[in-house]
Scaffold this motif. Structure first.
Motif, PDB file in Angstrom:
ATOM      1  N   PRO A   1       0.825  -1.214   0.000  1.00  0.00           N
ATOM      2  CA  PRO A   1       0.000   0.000   0.000  1.00  0.00           C
ATOM      3  C   PRO A   1       0.856   1.260   0.000  1.00  0.00           C
ATOM      4  O   PRO A   1       2.043   1.238   0.357  1.00  0.00           O
ATOM      5  CB  PRO A   1      -0.810  -0.130   1.297  1.00  0.00           C
ATOM      6  N   GLY A   2       0.228   2.372  -0.395  1.00  0.00           N
ATOM      7  CA  GLY A   2       0.952   3.621  -0.612  1.00  0.00           C
ATOM      8  C   GLY A   2       1.858   4.062   0.508  1.00  0.00           C
ATOM      9  O   GLY A   2       3.008   4.472   0.277  1.00  0.00           O
ATOM     10  N   GLU A   3       1.393   3.950   1.759  1.00  0.00           N
ATOM     11  CA  GLU A   3       2.198   4.450   2.869  1.00  0.00           C
ATOM     12  C   GLU A   3       3.412   3.581   3.149  1.00  0.00           C
ATOM     13  O   GLU A   3       4.329   3.989   3.848  1.00  0.00           O
ATOM     14  CB  GLU A   3       1.336   4.558   4.136  1.00  0.00           C
ATOM     15  N   ARG A   4       3.435   2.341   2.590  1.00  0.00           N
ATOM     16  CA  ARG A   4       4.564   1.447   2.819  1.00  0.00           C
ATOM     17  C   ARG A   4       5.418   1.243   1.573  1.00  0.00           C
ATOM     18  O   ARG A   4       6.387   0.499   1.623  1.00  0.00           O
ATOM     19  CB  ARG A   4       4.055   0.086   3.298  1.00  0.00           C
ATOM     20  N   SER A   5       5.052   1.850   0.467  1.00  0.00           N
ATOM     21  CA  SER A   5       5.718   1.559  -0.801  1.00  0.00           C
ATOM     22  C   SER A   5       6.596   2.708  -1.272  1.00  0.00           C
ATOM     23  O   SER A   5       6.096   3.784  -1.625  1.00  0.00           O
ATOM     24  CB  SER A   5       4.672   1.249  -1.883  1.00  0.00           C
ATOM     25  N   GLY A   6       7.892   2.462  -1.316  1.00  0.00           N
ATOM     26  CA  GLY A   6       8.809   3.433  -1.894  1.00  0.00           C
ATOM     27  C   GLY A   6       8.568   3.612  -3.379  1.00  0.00           C
ATOM     28  O   GLY A   6       8.762   4.698  -3.926  1.00  0.00           O
ATOM     29  N   TRP A   7       8.118   2.552  -4.060  1.00  0.00           N
ATOM     30  CA  TRP A   7       7.838   2.646  -5.485  1.00  0.00           C
ATOM     31  C   TRP A   7       6.717   3.633  -5.756  1.00  0.00           C
ATOM     32  O   TRP A   7       6.797   4.430  -6.698  1.00  0.00           O
ATOM     33  CB  TRP A   7       7.454   1.276  -6.047  1.00  0.00           C
ATOM     34  N   LEU A   8       5.682   3.607  -4.919  1.00  0.00           N
ATOM     35  CA  LEU A   8       4.570   4.537  -5.123  1.00  0.00           C
ATOM     36  C   LEU A   8       4.977   5.954  -4.754  1.00  0.00           C
ATOM     37  O   LEU A   8       4.520   6.918  -5.377  1.00  0.00           O
ATOM     38  CB  LEU A   8       3.358   4.102  -4.312  1.00  0.00           C
TER      39      LEU A   8
END
Length: 272
Positions: free
Chosen positions: A236-243
């Motif tokens: 999910p967004g808050e855990r993803s460096g890619w996002l």
């Protein structure tokens, strides 16, 4: 008899190419079909070569069709790029080649055309006639690029791949960008597990551990191969460096391909 060299891989079994070859007088021609299977330039290859097996199946279908039409035909799968394959064939085949046919997808799908392969083969042909057969969109299976690392074995991603495979013929290339803070073996084990599960279900999938930046890895894959669709798998967004780096939208914009985003929950044991 005229000896025609055919250079083709993904389009080898296409009706367009076969019709072009069958137009020649079978009493006056023999064909040698070469299917080059060059590997991507980036990353570490960690998979059993399903590309070669796929090329072999297409080649067998092509040779069977030509022989049923009364044409003398032989063929080989080779582990090299199309230009080098043509050079080797011109130097080694007996009787000597009289004509070359190069078959590719259309410009919007063809990595060979982006790399000016037809022009390079024309230069290598030293005056022999070279015919370019273009196979338009809609022929053959889709090539789906999957970009995933820590989520590559998530049920969310594997289920999405299963659904895409059920929708229509597709081959999946999974690139796993190795994180800077993890060992190569960790990414390798996850990737192998995902490939084993998919192949066990009859889904054609291959993959490799690649450049740690997912955008760079995806762009390398698009340049190296014909890619029709992209699936990006993240936490999910808050855990993803890619996002946080806007990976999905950048790929949509810069590749012009449909990009689907699959979100997988963070396992309890994963610490980021």
């Amino acid at each position: 008899m005229s000896h025609v060299l055919v250079i083709a891989n993904e389009t080898a079994a296409s009706t367009t190419l076969l019709d072009a070859l069958r137009d020649k007088d079978p009493a006056d021609c023999r064909f040698t079909v070469i299917a080059p299977v060059n590997e991507p330039n980036q990353g570490y290859v960690v998979y059993e070569d399903t590309r070669r097996a796929s090329a072999g199946r297409r080649l067998d279908k092509t040779l069977k069709t030509l022989r049923e039409a009364g044409v003398t035909a032989q063929g080989f799968v080779v582990d090299t790029g199309p230009v080098q394959a043509a050079k080797d064939a011109l130097a080694q085949l007996e009787p000597p080649v009289d004509e070359i046919v190069v078959s590719t997808h259309g410009a919007e799908r063809s990595g060979w055309m982006r790399r000016d392969v037809v022009q390079e083969i024309e230069r290598a042909a030293s005056g022999l006639p070279v015919k370019h057969v273009i196979v338009e969109r809609g022929v053959g299976e889709a090539n789906v690029l999957v970009v995933a690392n820590q989520t590559v074995v998530s049920e969310e991603l594997l289920d999405r791949i299963r659904k895409r495979a059920a929708k229509g013929p597709a081959s999946f290339l999974i690139v796993a960008p190795q994180s800077d803070d993890e060992q190569h073996d960790d990414a390798d084990r996850r990737l192998r597990r995902a490939l084993s599960e998919l192949r066990g279900e009859g889904i054609e999938a291959h993959g490799q551990v690649v450049h740690p930046d997912p955008y760079t890895a995806a762009k390398h894959a698009v340049n190296d191969e014909r890619i029709d669709e992209i699936i990006v798998s993240t936490f999910p967004g808050e855990r993803s460096g890619w996002l946080r780096r806007d990976l999905v939208e950048r790929l949509r914009k810069d590749t012009g391909l449909p990009v689907e985003h699959v979100i997988s929950p963070v396992p309890q044991k994963v610490v980021t």
